[in-house]
Design a protein around this motif. Structure first.
Motif, PDB file in Angstrom:
ATOM      1  N   ASP A 210       0.846  -1.189   0.000  1.00 15.45           N
ATOM      2  CA  ASP A 210       0.000   0.000   0.000  1.00 15.45           C
ATOM      3  C   ASP A 210       0.886   1.245   0.000  1.00 15.45           C
ATOM      4  O   ASP A 210       1.789   1.378   0.838  1.00 15.45           O
ATOM      5  N   VAL A 211       0.635   2.143  -0.931  1.00 15.43           N
ATOM      6  CA  VAL A 211       1.495   3.315  -1.085  1.00 15.43           C
ATOM      7  C   VAL A 211       1.465   4.196   0.151  1.00 15.43           C
ATOM      8  O   VAL A 211       2.477   4.791   0.533  1.00 15.43           O
ATOM      9  N   SER A 243       5.037  -2.963  -8.276  1.00 15.55           N
ATOM     10  CA  SER A 243       4.973  -1.515  -8.058  1.00 15.55           C
ATOM     11  C   SER A 243       3.879  -0.876  -8.902  1.00 15.55           C
ATOM     12  O   SER A 243       3.176   0.040  -8.442  1.00 15.55           O
ATOM     13  N   GLY A 244       3.726  -1.348 -10.139  1.00 19.01           N
ATOM     14  CA  GLY A 244       2.682  -0.815 -11.006  1.00 19.01           C
ATOM     15  C   GLY A 244       1.293  -1.091 -10.463  1.00 19.01           C
ATOM     16  O   GLY A 244       0.403  -0.220 -10.498  1.00 19.01           O
ATOM     17  N   ALA A 247       0.725   1.225  -7.430  1.00 19.80           N
ATOM     18  CA  ALA A 247       0.461   2.612  -7.818  1.00 19.80           C
ATOM     19  C   ALA A 247      -0.942   2.774  -8.386  1.00 19.80           C
ATOM     20  O   ALA A 247      -1.633   3.767  -8.107  1.00 19.80           O
ATOM     21  N   THR A 248      -1.397   1.803  -9.172  1.00 23.18           N
ATOM     22  CA  THR A 248      -2.734   1.872  -9.756  1.00 23.18           C
ATOM     23  C   THR A 248      -3.806   1.724  -8.680  1.00 23.18           C
ATOM     24  O   THR A 248      -4.835   2.412  -8.714  1.00 23.18           O
ATOM     25  N   HIS A 250      -3.480   2.684  -5.629  1.00 22.89           N
ATOM     26  CA  HIS A 250      -3.447   3.948  -4.891  1.00 22.89           C
ATOM     27  C   HIS A 250      -4.221   5.027  -5.647  1.00 22.89           C
ATOM     28  O   HIS A 250      -4.999   5.779  -5.046  1.00 22.89           O
ATOM     29  N   ARG A 251      -4.033   5.111  -6.967  1.00 17.37           N
ATOM     30  CA  ARG A 251      -4.738   6.113  -7.764  1.00 17.37           C
ATOM     31  C   ARG A 251      -6.247   5.883  -7.730  1.00 17.37           C
ATOM     32  O   ARG A 251      -7.030   6.827  -7.597  1.00 17.37           O
TER      33      ARG A 251
END
Length: 257
Positions: A210-211, A243-244, A247-248, A250-251
């Motif tokens: 989790d970011v 990581s991708g 990040a997705t 999180h967005r």
């Protein structure tokens, strides 16, 4: 036998769950006698509840017994966390498969086990014991070690202080050695398995963190047979996929709040 039912309460719902959990991942169907044997329920009770589960599409009746029904699949696909994760992760998993042409997994932490949410493999995929919806112990799989390395310290201590069953000749059963590997995995962002769950396969895995909180959400891995596959060269690709996905996730969360 299927998963341990020791924590299931002695209620009607508990008895229903005993019947559903009696089915193992390799079971196509079970006879009533086998359901009775695995659950410990009285035959009349097992028969009555099984018939009622057929009525509500949790089980299907076959010529010789019962099998899990598509109704369970529909419910499973409504599980919001896993569904959202799978929707976001799938393009990354497919890209990882296209890059490696080896078996790609997505798994989440469930107790002391990995629950496999997705598995992508072609005609020449490794004969790994994993399967979508199946489970494996954390300590003997690359994806399990990636999850455990970033899990809550109390869970890590529980696993390290519990017996570590040997699944294959190279399974790590020494707590100190496993702890050292977990420390390395946490530091490097990837975990490895070399014939620890099954003879002849190797794996590299990375956690999806989790970011915001840095807590582990899931993990992704690439597994292949040692006859043609070495996991180390794929570490960067697996890390990048994890990581991708993070990040997705999180967005999407930011857009929903």
């Amino acid at each position: 036998m299927a998963s341990d039912s020791g924590a299931i309460p002695d209620t009607v719902i508990g008895k229903v769950m005993l019947i559903l959990h009696a089915f193992d991942v390799d079971d196509h169907e079970l006879t009533l006698a086998e359901i009775v044997r695995r659950t410990g329920l009285h035959k009349a009770t097992a028969h009555r509840l099984s018939r009622e589960l057929v009525d509500v599409r949790m089980l299907d009746r076959t010529d010789t017994g019962y099998r899990l029904s598509g109704g369970l699949f529909e419910l499973g696909m409504r599980a919001s966390v896993e569904r959202s994760l799978l929707e976001i992760a799938m393009p990354f998993l497919q890209d990882l498969y296209a890059r490696t042409r080896e078996t790609v997994h997505l798994g989440v932490l469930d107790g002391h086990e990995v629950l496999y949410v997705a598995k992508i493999g072609g005609h020449r995929q490794a004969s790994a014991p994993s399967r979508t919806g199946g489970r494996m112990p954390l300590h003997c799989t690359g994806i399990g070690k990636a999850l455990l390395a970033h899990a809550d310290p109390s869970l890590r201590q529980q696993v390290l202080s519990s017996p570590l069953p040997r699944r294959a000749p190279r399974t790590i059963v020494a707590p100190g050695l496993l702890a050292a590997q977990l420390d390395t995995a946490r530091e490097n962002g990837v975990a490895f398995e070399f014939e620890e769950s099954t003879i002849g396969i190797a794996c590299v895995a990375a956690p999806i963190l989790d970011v915001g909180s840095n807590e582990v959400v899931a993990a992704v891995s690439v597994t292949g047979p040692l006859t043609r596959y070495r996991p180390e060269p794929h570490a960067d690709a697996v890390r990048a996929a994890a990581s991708g996905i993070a990040a997705t996730l999180h967005r999407r969360h930011a857009l929903q709040t």
